[in-house]
Design an enzyme around this catalytic site. Structure first.
Site, PDB file in Angstrom:
ATOM      1  N   ASP A 105      35.187 -29.152   6.261  1.00 56.49           N
ATOM      2  CA  ASP A 105      36.477 -29.862   6.287  1.00 56.49           C
ATOM      3  C   ASP A 105      36.363 -31.202   5.562  1.00 56.49           C
ATOM      4  O   ASP A 105      37.254 -31.594   4.804  1.00 56.49           O
ATOM      5  CB  ASP A 105      36.919 -30.059   7.740  1.00 56.49           C
ATOM      6  CG  ASP A 105      36.928 -28.742   8.497  1.00 56.49           C
ATOM      7  OD1 ASP A 105      37.738 -27.882   8.147  1.00 56.49           O
ATOM      8  OD2 ASP A 105      36.102 -28.553   9.411  1.00 56.49           O
ATOM      9  N   VAL A 161      28.498 -21.980  13.001  1.00 51.66           N
ATOM     10  CA  VAL A 161      29.477 -21.807  11.927  1.00 51.66           C
ATOM     11  C   VAL A 161      30.560 -20.824  12.365  1.00 51.66           C
ATOM     12  O   VAL A 161      31.743 -20.994  12.056  1.00 51.66           O
ATOM     13  CB  VAL A 161      28.763 -21.301  10.642  1.00 51.66           C
ATOM     14  CG1 VAL A 161      29.766 -21.039   9.523  1.00 51.66           C
ATOM     15  CG2 VAL A 161      27.707 -22.298  10.187  1.00 51.66           C
ATOM     16  N   GLY A 162      30.166 -19.796  13.088  1.00 49.48           N
ATOM     17  CA  GLY A 162      31.107 -18.757  13.528  1.00 49.48           C
ATOM     18  C   GLY A 162      32.226 -19.351  14.374  1.00 49.48           C
ATOM     19  O   GLY A 162      31.984 -20.177  15.260  1.00 49.48           O
ATOM     20  N   ASN A 163      33.424 -18.944  14.105  1.00 46.16           N
ATOM     21  CA  ASN A 163      34.603 -19.531  14.769  1.00 46.16           C
ATOM     22  C   ASN A 163      34.954 -18.859  16.093  1.00 46.16           C
ATOM     23  O   ASN A 163      34.691 -17.682  16.267  1.00 46.16           O
ATOM     24  CB  ASN A 163      35.811 -19.412  13.840  1.00 46.16           C
ATOM     25  CG  ASN A 163      35.805 -20.515  12.819  1.00 46.16           C
ATOM     26  OD1 ASN A 163      35.487 -21.648  13.122  1.00 46.16           O
ATOM     27  ND2 ASN A 163      36.148 -20.148  11.584  1.00 46.16           N
ATOM     28  N   HIS A 199      37.350 -27.964  14.567  1.00 45.46           N
ATOM     29  CA  HIS A 199      37.427 -27.273  13.274  1.00 45.46           C
ATOM     30  C   HIS A 199      38.592 -26.286  13.356  1.00 45.46           C
ATOM     31  O   HIS A 199      38.419 -25.093  13.599  1.00 45.46           O
ATOM     32  CB  HIS A 199      36.114 -26.543  12.974  1.00 45.46           C
ATOM     33  CG  HIS A 199      36.214 -25.655  11.768  1.00 45.46           C
ATOM     34  ND1 HIS A 199      36.419 -26.133  10.493  1.00 45.46           N
ATOM     35  CD2 HIS A 199      36.175 -24.314  11.636  1.00 45.46           C
ATOM     36  CE1 HIS A 199      36.498 -25.135   9.647  1.00 45.46           C
ATOM     37  NE2 HIS A 199      36.363 -24.011  10.307  1.00 45.46           N
ATOM     38  N   GLY A 203      24.202 -13.058  11.822  1.00 46.46           N
ATOM     39  CA  GLY A 203      25.211 -12.570  10.887  1.00 46.46           C
ATOM     40  C   GLY A 203      24.681 -12.575   9.472  1.00 46.46           C
ATOM     41  O   GLY A 203      25.436 -12.710   8.493  1.00 46.46           O
ATOM     42  N   GLY A 251      26.249 -15.366   5.498  1.00 53.83           N
ATOM     43  CA  GLY A 251      24.812 -15.153   5.622  1.00 53.83           C
ATOM     44  C   GLY A 251      24.181 -14.882   4.264  1.00 53.83           C
ATOM     45  O   GLY A 251      23.136 -15.447   3.920  1.00 53.83           O
TER      46      GLY A 251
HETATM   47  P1  NAD Z   1      31.340 -11.472   7.952  1.00 54.77           P
HETATM   48  O1  NAD Z   1      32.169 -10.535   8.754  1.00 54.77           O
HETATM   49  O2  NAD Z   1      31.122 -11.232   6.506  1.00 54.77           O
HETATM   50  O3  NAD Z   1      29.897 -11.528   8.607  1.00 54.77           O
HETATM   51  C1  NAD Z   1      29.716 -11.655   9.975  1.00 54.77           C
HETATM   52  C2  NAD Z   1      28.417 -10.951  10.285  1.00 54.77           C
HETATM   53  O4  NAD Z   1      28.092 -11.249  11.627  1.00 54.77           O
HETATM   54  C3  NAD Z   1      28.512  -9.422  10.166  1.00 54.77           C
HETATM   55  O5  NAD Z   1      27.459  -8.954   9.328  1.00 54.77           O
HETATM   56  C4  NAD Z   1      28.335  -8.956  11.600  1.00 54.77           C
HETATM   57  O6  NAD Z   1      27.644  -7.718  11.689  1.00 54.77           O
HETATM   58  C5  NAD Z   1      27.523 -10.108  12.182  1.00 54.77           C
HETATM   59  N1  NAD Z   1      27.576 -10.235  13.632  1.00 54.77           N
HETATM   60  C6  NAD Z   1      28.637 -10.012  14.448  1.00 54.77           C
HETATM   61  N2  NAD Z   1      28.262 -10.207  15.726  1.00 54.77           N
HETATM   62  C7  NAD Z   1      26.964 -10.595  15.704  1.00 54.77           C
HETATM   63  C8  NAD Z   1      26.029 -10.926  16.705  1.00 54.77           C
HETATM   64  N3  NAD Z   1      26.344 -10.887  18.004  1.00 54.77           N
HETATM   65  N4  NAD Z   1      24.771 -11.261  16.335  1.00 54.77           N
HETATM   66  C9  NAD Z   1      24.422 -11.274  15.034  1.00 54.77           C
HETATM   67  N5  NAD Z   1      25.266 -10.944  14.034  1.00 54.77           N
HETATM   68  C10 NAD Z   1      26.525 -10.617  14.369  1.00 54.77           C
HETATM   69  O7  NAD Z   1      31.910 -12.934   8.227  1.00 54.77           O
HETATM   70  P2  NAD Z   1      31.645 -14.272   7.407  1.00 54.77           P
HETATM   71  O8  NAD Z   1      32.641 -14.378   6.311  1.00 54.77           O
HETATM   72  O9  NAD Z   1      30.206 -14.373   7.067  1.00 54.77           O
HETATM   73  O10 NAD Z   1      32.055 -15.369   8.483  1.00 54.77           O
HETATM   74  C11 NAD Z   1      31.275 -15.567   9.634  1.00 54.77           C
HETATM   75  C12 NAD Z   1      31.940 -16.561  10.582  1.00 54.77           C
HETATM   76  O11 NAD Z   1      32.006 -17.862  10.000  1.00 54.77           O
HETATM   77  C13 NAD Z   1      33.371 -16.227  10.984  1.00 54.77           C
HETATM   78  O12 NAD Z   1      33.537 -16.517  12.357  1.00 54.77           O
HETATM   79  C14 NAD Z   1      34.203 -17.199  10.165  1.00 54.77           C
HETATM   80  O13 NAD Z   1      35.459 -17.452  10.741  1.00 54.77           O
HETATM   81  C15 NAD Z   1      33.321 -18.406  10.236  1.00 54.77           C
HETATM   82  N6  NAD Z   1      33.561 -19.466   9.259  1.00 54.77           N
HETATM   83  C16 NAD Z   1      33.389 -20.748   9.702  1.00 54.77           C
HETATM   84  C17 NAD Z   1      33.551 -21.807   8.836  1.00 54.77           C
HETATM   85  C18 NAD Z   1      33.345 -23.230   9.314  1.00 54.77           C
HETATM   86  O14 NAD Z   1      33.590 -24.160   8.533  1.00 54.77           O
HETATM   87  N7  NAD Z   1      32.944 -23.484  10.546  1.00 54.77           N
HETATM   88  C19 NAD Z   1      33.899 -21.554   7.508  1.00 54.77           C
HETATM   89  C20 NAD Z   1      34.057 -20.233   7.077  1.00 54.77           C
HETATM   90  C21 NAD Z   1      33.887 -19.190   7.970  1.00 54.77           C
HETATM   91  C1  LMR Z   2      37.457 -21.993   7.198  1.00 53.50           C
HETATM   92  O1  LMR Z   2      37.783 -23.125   7.548  1.00 53.50           O
HETATM   93  O2  LMR Z   2      37.498 -21.612   6.007  1.00 53.50           O
HETATM   94  C2  LMR Z   2      36.958 -21.026   8.226  1.00 53.50           C
HETATM   95  O3  LMR Z   2      36.933 -21.613   9.472  1.00 53.50           O
HETATM   96  C3  LMR Z   2      37.671 -19.726   8.197  1.00 53.50           C
HETATM   97  C4  LMR Z   2      39.002 -19.824   8.887  1.00 53.50           C
HETATM   98  O4  LMR Z   2      39.245 -18.987   9.759  1.00 53.50           O
HETATM   99  O5  LMR Z   2      39.775 -20.717   8.570  1.00 53.50           O
END
Ligand code: NAD
Ligand code: LMR
Length: 329
Positions: A157, A127-129, A185, A9, A15
């Site tokens: 968190d 990181v991805g949810n 999370h 991503g 990213g």
């Molecule tokens: P975003 O949509 O800006 O970016 C996601 C990227 O992932 C896109 O560029 C997309 O093309 C790419 N992608 C999708 N499927 C893919 C795959 N199979 N392989 C490689 N790349 C792929 O989203 P973001 O704001 O960067 O958020 C990314 C993730 O992080 C989301 O799931 C969001 O909920 C999560 N997140 C988690 C936390 C945490 O604390 N764990 C905090 C914030 C966001």
């Molecule tokens: C966050 O905690 O900010 C991320 O997991 C994004 C969400 O879906 O809450």
């Protein structure tokens, strides 16, 4: 020495923030050279290529090489760290559980590609949810890679909890220690102040003067505010947290590699600690010692805290059962 870091991503928002912090040495240290692998899907390749142009323009002296690909086997080839960010972010009104099916299919193939091509010491941070369950799916597909190498991010968190507590008490965030997150999370997470100290003094001794009924404040204000901060950010910004998420990811990996002096939080595989079913990837109070996360043992959560932990773990069990029904674990 050059460390290979694969970011999935990499063309997305988190990213973008992660790439620059990593190339600057914030994650692995000022002496560690970095080879970046940017893994995207075809629709994200142009954004990743644009980020790579900017990385070149930033002239980071630690950055030895950048490769961009939409092939997971190439993307994880020789990877020492995999930051699995690529996923579909939650939009307004969506719960993280809604994302299980959408994202489940991404993490199995990536786990298999990690097993096939990553370095033997690979460390994975999801990181991805929904992050905990995505880590479970990736670990299940990564035959031969110890599950201990698969973690999910709950440091954001913890950072949020420390920030909110610091604001409440009018102290700097650096004064606050031992504020672990338990469970998922998600909105069920349990930020636990039982052992939290403020400049060495138990926070429970200080809070009553500030908030009155501490249990009521925890239940009605502190815990919901921390646990739904992600949704608050989405509501206020219009999209999910980015810089704070990238910063917490940097904190997580830096501590995993370089060690901790005190407790922090990470979602790691359970061996049955604190009643969490074996095999679940759940957040615990942890220390990082010699490059490995170690769950802090011997704590005695009171009945109220244990109920909170159990509720979040029950959600993880439900998520595991849902992805099991989809054939993903
Ligand atoms: P975003 O949509 O800006 O970016 C996601 C990227 O992932 C896109 O560029 C997309 O093309 C790419 N992608 C999708 N499927 C893919 C795959 N199979 N392989 C490689 N790349 C792929 O989203 P973001 O704001 O960067 O958020 C990314 C993730 O992080 C989301 O799931 C969001 O909920 C999560 N997140 C988690 C936390 C945490 O604390 N764990 C905090 C914030 C966001
Ligand atoms: C966050 O905690 O900010 C991320 O997991 C994004 C969400 O879906 O809450």
């Amino acid at each position: 020495m050059t460390t290979t870091v694969t970011i999935t991503g990499a063309g997305g928002q988190i990213g973008y923030a992660l790439l620059f912090r990593t190339a600057a040495g914030d994650m692995l240290g000022p002496d560690e050279h970095v080879r970046l692998r940017l893994l995207e899907i075809p629709q994200g390749m142009a954004a990743a290529e644009g980020a790579a142009l900017e990385l070149q323009d930033a002239a980071f002296e630690l950055l030895d090489d950048i490769e961009i690909t939409d092939d997971a086997t190439v993307g994880f080839d020789g990877a020492d760290h995999a930051l699995l960010v690529g996923a579909r972010p939650r939009g307004p009104g969506m719960e993280r559980g809604d994302l299980l099916a959408a994202n489940g299919g991404i993490f199995g193939p990536q786990g298999a590609a990690i097993a096939a091509s990553a370095a033997p010491g690979i460390r994975v941070t999801v990181v991805g949810n929904p992050a905990n369950t995505n880590a479970l799916i990736a670990a299940a597909a990564a035959e031969g890679v110890p599950t201990e190498r698969f973690t999910a991010l709950t440091r954001l968190d913890e950072n949020r909890a420390r920030g909110l507590l610091a604001q409440t008490l009018g102290v700097p965030v650096r004064s606050i220690h031992r504020l672990p997150i338990w469970g998922n999370h998600s909105a069920t997470q349990f930020p636990d102040i039982t052992h939290t100290t403020v400049d060495g003094r138990p926070v429970l001794d200080l809070l009553a003067a500030q908030v009155g009924d501490v249990r009521a404040w925890l239940e009605e204000t502190f815990i919901p505010r921390v646990a739904t901060r992600g949704a608050e950010i989405i509501r206020v910004r219009g999209s999910s947290s980015v810089a704070s998420a990238a910063s917490a990811t940097i904190d997580h990996v830096r501590d995993w590699v370089h060690g901790t002096v005190d407790w922090t939080s990470a979602a790691v595989v359970s061996h049955g600690e604190y009643g969490v079913p074996e095999g679940l990837i759940s957040s615990f109070p942890v220390r990082a010692i010699d490059g490995e996360w170690r769950i802090v043992e011997g704590l005695k959560p009171d009945a109220w805290a244990q109920t909170r932990i159990d509720a979040s773990v029950a959600e993880l069990v439900a998520e595991r059962d849902a992805v099991r029904a989809l054939g993903l674990v």
